[in-house]
Design an enzyme around this catalytic site. Sequence first.
Site, PDB file in Angstrom:
ATOM      1  N   ASP A  95       0.742  -1.131   0.016  1.00 41.23           N
ATOM      2  CA  ASP A  95       0.080   0.054   0.129  1.00 41.23           C
ATOM      3  C   ASP A  95       0.847   1.278  -0.017  1.00 41.23           C
ATOM      4  O   ASP A  95       0.781   2.365  -0.630  1.00 41.23           O
ATOM      5  CB  ASP A  95      -1.139  -0.103   1.073  1.00 41.23           C
ATOM      6  CG  ASP A  95      -0.202  -0.179   2.500  1.00 41.23           C
ATOM      7  OD1 ASP A  95       0.845  -0.395   2.548  1.00 41.23           O
ATOM      8  OD2 ASP A  95      -0.877   0.079   3.575  1.00 41.23           O
ATOM      9  N   ASP A 122       6.813   4.106   3.519  1.00 47.57           N
ATOM     10  CA  ASP A 122       7.148   5.272   4.359  1.00 47.57           C
ATOM     11  C   ASP A 122       8.460   5.247   4.793  1.00 47.57           C
ATOM     12  O   ASP A 122       9.365   5.664   3.992  1.00 47.57           O
ATOM     13  CB  ASP A 122       5.906   4.960   5.628  1.00 47.57           C
ATOM     14  CG  ASP A 122       5.923   5.984   6.455  1.00 47.57           C
ATOM     15  OD1 ASP A 122       5.913   7.105   6.214  1.00 47.57           O
ATOM     16  OD2 ASP A 122       5.865   5.883   7.931  1.00 47.57           O
ATOM     17  N   PHE A 161      -0.268  11.728   7.050  1.00 49.29           N
ATOM     18  CA  PHE A 161      -0.814  10.353   7.355  1.00 49.29           C
ATOM     19  C   PHE A 161      -2.130  10.234   6.561  1.00 49.29           C
ATOM     20  O   PHE A 161      -2.848  11.131   6.581  1.00 49.29           O
ATOM     21  CB  PHE A 161      -1.063  10.259   8.709  1.00 49.29           C
ATOM     22  CG  PHE A 161      -1.295   8.944   9.387  1.00 49.29           C
ATOM     23  CD1 PHE A 161      -0.258   7.927   9.456  1.00 49.29           C
ATOM     24  CD2 PHE A 161      -2.248   8.318   9.236  1.00 49.29           C
ATOM     25  CE1 PHE A 161      -0.509   6.584   9.859  1.00 49.29           C
ATOM     26  CE2 PHE A 161      -2.816   6.933   9.664  1.00 49.29           C
ATOM     27  CZ  PHE A 161      -1.669   6.134   9.824  1.00 49.29           C
ATOM     28  N   VAL A 162      -2.243   9.114   5.793  1.00 50.44           N
ATOM     29  CA  VAL A 162      -3.248   9.137   4.726  1.00 50.44           C
ATOM     30  C   VAL A 162      -4.100   7.722   5.228  1.00 50.44           C
ATOM     31  O   VAL A 162      -3.621   6.913   5.660  1.00 50.44           O
ATOM     32  CB  VAL A 162      -2.969   8.819   3.312  1.00 50.44           C
ATOM     33  CG1 VAL A 162      -2.326  10.249   2.956  1.00 50.44           C
ATOM     34  CG2 VAL A 162      -1.877   8.030   3.180  1.00 50.44           C
ATOM     35  N   ARG A 222     -10.327   1.796   6.380  1.00 55.58           N
ATOM     36  CA  ARG A 222      -9.778   1.116   5.183  1.00 55.58           C
ATOM     37  C   ARG A 222     -10.748   1.067   3.843  1.00 55.58           C
ATOM     38  O   ARG A 222     -10.347   0.762   2.976  1.00 55.58           O
ATOM     39  CB  ARG A 222      -9.493  -0.245   5.511  1.00 55.58           C
ATOM     40  CG  ARG A 222      -8.357  -0.527   6.510  1.00 55.58           C
ATOM     41  CD  ARG A 222      -8.034  -1.898   6.761  1.00 55.58           C
ATOM     42  NE  ARG A 222      -7.159  -2.420   7.773  1.00 55.58           N
ATOM     43  CZ  ARG A 222      -6.157  -2.135   7.844  1.00 55.58           C
ATOM     44  NH1 ARG A 222      -5.248  -1.870   6.939  1.00 55.58           N
ATOM     45  NH2 ARG A 222      -5.106  -2.562   9.121  1.00 55.58           N
TER      46      ARG A 222
HETATM   47  P1  IMP Z   1       7.399   1.525   6.557  1.00 57.20           P
HETATM   48  O1  IMP Z   1       7.806   0.176   7.161  1.00 57.20           O
HETATM   49  O2  IMP Z   1       7.674   2.723   7.513  1.00 57.20           O
HETATM   50  O3  IMP Z   1       7.576   1.914   5.072  1.00 57.20           O
HETATM   51  O4  IMP Z   1       5.749   1.474   6.525  1.00 57.20           O
HETATM   52  C1  IMP Z   1       4.886   0.292   5.893  1.00 57.20           C
HETATM   53  C2  IMP Z   1       3.701   0.356   6.680  1.00 57.20           C
HETATM   54  O5  IMP Z   1       3.132   1.509   7.563  1.00 57.20           O
HETATM   55  C3  IMP Z   1       2.480   0.539   5.371  1.00 57.20           C
HETATM   56  O6  IMP Z   1       2.599  -0.952   5.084  1.00 57.20           O
HETATM   57  C4  IMP Z   1       1.319   0.898   6.223  1.00 57.20           C
HETATM   58  O7  IMP Z   1       0.692  -0.168   6.823  1.00 57.20           O
HETATM   59  C5  IMP Z   1       1.944   1.725   7.465  1.00 57.20           C
HETATM   60  N1  IMP Z   1       1.605   3.111   7.008  1.00 57.20           N
HETATM   61  C6  IMP Z   1       2.802   3.901   6.800  1.00 57.20           C
HETATM   62  N2  IMP Z   1       2.485   5.339   6.417  1.00 57.20           N
HETATM   63  C7  IMP Z   1       0.966   5.385   6.599  1.00 57.20           C
HETATM   64  C8  IMP Z   1      -0.056   6.171   6.337  1.00 57.20           C
HETATM   65  O8  IMP Z   1       0.117   7.443   6.105  1.00 57.20           O
HETATM   66  N3  IMP Z   1      -1.356   5.762   6.594  1.00 57.20           N
HETATM   67  C9  IMP Z   1      -1.633   4.380   7.102  1.00 57.20           C
HETATM   68  N4  IMP Z   1      -0.749   3.518   7.043  1.00 57.20           N
HETATM   69  C10 IMP Z   1       0.684   3.977   6.928  1.00 57.20           C
END
Ligand code: IMP
Length: 186
Positions: free
Chosen positions: A108, A111, A160-161, A173
Site C-alpha cells: 500500500d 513510508d 498520514f493517509v 480501510r
Molecule cells: P514502512 O515500513 O515505514 O515503510 O511502513 C509501511 C507500513 O506502515 C505500511 O504498509 C502501512 O501499513 C503503514 N503506514 C505508513 N504510512 C501510513 C499512512 O500514512 N497511513 C496508513 N498506514 C501507513
Amino acid sequence: MENTTLMQAYEEKIKRVLITEEEISAAIARAGKEIDAIYDGRPILLVGILKGSFVFMADVCRAVTVPCEVGFMCAKSYYEGTVSSGVVKITMDLQQDISNYHVVILEDIVDTGRTLSDIVKMLRLRNPLSLRVIALLDKPSRRLVDFRADTSLFTIPDHFVIGYGLDCAEQYRNLPYIAEYAEKEK
Ligand code: IMP
C-alpha cells in the site's frame, strides 16, 4: 456517545481527499498494462502485504491479463497513534515455494521503507525467478532505510493517509478514495 456524534467524530477525521477513485483506477489500469508488458505471458505470483494492500491487490489482479496467482504475507508495523514505532513483524508468511515464480510484491505505501526492505531481503533468499515491487503510494520524505519500489503509482507529501485499504487504528480501510487524516495539532 450517541451514534450521530460518533459518526460526526469519524467523518471529521477525513480532512480532505488526496487521490480520487477515478485517479486510482486510471493508475491501476496503467500498472496492469505495465505488468502485462514486462511478463509478456509468463505466469506471475502477486504477493499482497496485508492488511493495507487487500483493496489494491483486488484491483491489480483484475487489471492484468497474464496468468496470475495470488499470495499474501502479513506484516505488522507497530504504531502509537499515527507514529511508527519502527518495529516490523511478519505475522503470516506465504504458503508457496516461490522458486518457480516471477514474484510481484504489492504494498500500500512505502513510508520509512523498513517493511519492504525486510520483506524483499527475505524473499530474495528464496530464489524467485524474478522479483519486483509495486507500491500504491510513496512518501519519500519519510524514508529511514534506503529502499525504492520498482514502480510507485503516486508520490505523496508527509501526511498520514487513510482509505483504499489504509487504516488509522484499523478504521477507514473501506473508503474508496485516499484521504488525509486529520491529526491533532502538535
Ligand atoms: P514502512 O515500513 O515505514 O515503510 O511502513 C509501511 C507500513 O506502515 C505500511 O504498509 C502501512 O501499513 C503503514 N503506514 C505508513 N504510512 C501510513 C499512512 O500514512 N497511513 C496508513 N498506514 C501507513
